[in-house]
Design an enzyme around this catalytic site. Structure first.
Site, mmCIF file in Angstrom:
data_model
loop_
_atom_site.group_PDB
_atom_site.id
_atom_site.type_symbol
_atom_site.label_atom_id
_atom_site.label_comp_id
_atom_site.label_asym_id
_atom_site.label_seq_id
_atom_site.Cartn_x
_atom_site.Cartn_y
_atom_site.Cartn_z
ATOM 1 N N GLY A 165 2.788 8.269 5.298
ATOM 2 C CA GLY A 165 2.795 7.059 5.307
ATOM 3 C C GLY A 165 3.532 6.387 4.100
ATOM 4 O O GLY A 165 3.259 5.303 3.610
ATOM 5 N N ALA A 166 4.552 7.118 3.530
ATOM 6 C CA ALA A 166 5.266 6.761 2.320
ATOM 7 C C ALA A 166 6.358 6.174 2.350
ATOM 8 O O ALA A 166 7.284 5.748 1.835
ATOM 9 C CB ALA A 166 5.553 7.970 1.567
ATOM 10 N N ASN A 167 6.645 5.531 3.794
ATOM 11 C CA ASN A 167 7.869 4.684 3.807
ATOM 12 C C ASN A 167 7.630 3.160 3.380
ATOM 13 O O ASN A 167 8.637 2.403 3.275
ATOM 14 C CB ASN A 167 8.213 4.808 5.284
ATOM 15 C CG ASN A 167 7.420 4.020 6.305
ATOM 16 O OD1 ASN A 167 6.361 4.967 6.330
ATOM 17 N ND2 ASN A 167 7.314 2.669 6.584
ATOM 18 N N GLY A 196 4.594 0.185 1.455
ATOM 19 C CA GLY A 196 3.435 -0.190 0.873
ATOM 20 C C GLY A 196 2.663 0.793 -0.289
ATOM 21 O O GLY A 196 3.477 1.203 -1.219
ATOM 22 N N GLY A 219 1.753 3.845 -0.163
ATOM 23 C CA GLY A 219 2.117 5.252 0.037
ATOM 24 C C GLY A 219 3.803 5.256 -0.547
ATOM 25 O O GLY A 219 4.118 6.314 -1.227
ATOM 26 N N SER A 277 -11.472 2.667 2.035
ATOM 27 C CA SER A 277 -11.509 1.239 1.623
ATOM 28 C C SER A 277 -12.830 0.959 1.476
ATOM 29 O O SER A 277 -13.907 1.234 2.015
ATOM 30 C CB SER A 277 -10.820 0.763 3.064
ATOM 31 O OG SER A 277 -11.182 -0.646 3.158
ATOM 32 N N TYR A 306 -12.084 -0.144 12.400
ATOM 33 C CA TYR A 306 -11.278 0.184 10.932
ATOM 34 C C TYR A 306 -12.414 0.539 10.066
ATOM 35 O O TYR A 306 -12.163 1.773 9.274
ATOM 36 C CB TYR A 306 -10.852 -1.108 10.551
ATOM 37 C CG TYR A 306 -10.068 -0.706 9.367
ATOM 38 C CD1 TYR A 306 -8.821 -0.011 9.108
ATOM 39 C CD2 TYR A 306 -10.389 -1.746 8.012
ATOM 40 C CE1 TYR A 306 -8.201 0.219 7.724
ATOM 41 C CE2 TYR A 306 -9.807 -1.337 6.728
ATOM 42 C CZ TYR A 306 -8.715 -0.270 6.830
ATOM 43 O OH TYR A 306 -8.127 -0.225 5.744
#
Ligand SMILES: NC(=O)c1ccc[n+]([C@@H]2O[C@H](COP(=O)([O-])OP(=O)(O)OC[C@H]3O[C@@H](n4cnc5c(N)ncnc54)[C@H](OP(=O)(O)O)[C@@H]3O)[C@@H](O)[C@H]2O)c1
Length: 303
Positions: free
Chosen positions: A19-21, A23, A25, A149, A175
């Protein structure tokens, strides 16, 4: 106060950030790259991954090597394909950051029938870590950093009869369950690594509260109210500090959990997190979750 300036030289280290695209990440991958690591931006959308890589190169100039790879954590087949391709390119993995996440989407299932948040946030990363374990073992001192979280404190256990949307959907409960599973996974992986005398460190991090695309499913007026409640809402680069600390600080130990040092751990700089509930540290629950995940994915960790 620990910041990005404290990250040691990472030249020669190989890293994957899921998820590094965008935020947290994105900021994690960027900081690792700036310090010389060879970083793979693992993202589900090729266009977004390529745009992120281009932006990092523009903003940061020379760093390590920067690759992009397609990884959809909502599909066990795609996770395996990603891992096979990665293994064809790299022979070791020093840093795996299990960062990708989804929060309170409309009710939906992964390709393999898990509730989306449990499936992506936990099951997907469980499977990815199992596939990449041989490369982590090939590194002198591999690290696995899994993002959890503060929401993990909101549930007292895992409802094993509701991991495939069997019961009426409660988006926040689901979540919280996925993030509880992430911290249980971190501790259980640490226990198993130590028992097998493996030098890999398993660590957890939570960012506090950072303004990112994670809040995309929260309606605007509710989000404003939430952010007012938190008072301090960090930018993604600051939210990445606990992950970066866990991934790179020399003094960390396996089984540690980092978060920000501000009031209620909403903001500021990384320290050991005080978030702790009986469920997070319950060894029977951890064994049950591990066995569930092994059987549900058909994957075993070969230490
Ligand atoms: N922001 C906060 O305040 C906060 C607080 C506590 C914990 N966290 C945790 O921090 C981590 C990073 O979140 P963030 O705030 O940076 O959120 P974000 O900006 O929404 O980034 C999440 C990333 O995960 C990716 N992702 C979602 N579903 C995926 C899938 N099926 N396969 C692969 N990648 C997928 C997203 O891809 P797309 O861009 O394609 O959707 C995106 O790259 C998450 O684990 C989150 O739970 C964040």
């Amino acid at each position: 106060m620990w910041t990005r300036d404290n990250i040691p030289d990472l030249t020669g280290k190989i890293a994957v950030v899921t998820g590094a695209n965008t935020g947290i990440g994105y900021e994690t991958a960027k900081a690792l790259y700036e310090k010389g690591a060879d970083v793979t931006i693992a993202a589900r959308n090729e266009r977004k991954a390529a745009a992120a890589a281009q932006k990092i190169r523009q903003e940061s100039g020379d760093g390590g090597r920067l690759d992009i790879a397609i990884l959809d954590l909502a599909s066990l087949d795609q996770i395996e394909t990603f891992a096979e391709q990665f293994k064809a390119t790299y022979k070791q993995l020093d840093i795996l950051v299990n960062n990708a996440g989804v929060m309170i989407p409309p009710p939906s299932l992964t390709d393999d029938g898990f509730e989306m948040q449990f499936g992506v946030n936990f099951i997907g990363h469980f499977a990815l870590t199992a596939h990449l374990l041989p490369l982590l073992l090939a590194a002198p001192a591999g690290r696995v950093v899994t993002l959890t979280s503060g929401a993990a404190t909101l549930v007292t256990g895992i409802d094993f009869d509701n991991l495939r949307l069997e019961k009426p959907y409660d988006e926040w409960r689901e979540y919280a369950t996925s993030k509880l599973a992430d911290i249980i996974f971190t501790y259980e992986l640490d226990r198993r690594l130590k028992a097998a005398d493996c030098p890999i460190l398993s660590l957890a991090a939570h960012p506090g509260v950072a303004r990112t695309d994670l809040q995309r499913h929260i309606p605007g007026e509710i989000l404003t109210g939430l952010f007012n409640h938190y008072k301090t809402v960090m930018e993604p680069w600051q939210g990445a500090l606990p992950s970066l600390f866990a991934a790179t600080a020399p003094a960390v130990m396996g089984g540690e959990f980092y978060g920000p040092d501000g009031e209620q751990e909403y903001a500021r700089y990384p320290v050991l997190s005080k978030h702790s509930t009986p469920a997070m540290k319950n060894p029977e629950l951890a064994t049950q979750l591990w066995e569930y995940a092994q059987s549900a994915t058909g994957l075993k960790f070969q230490f």
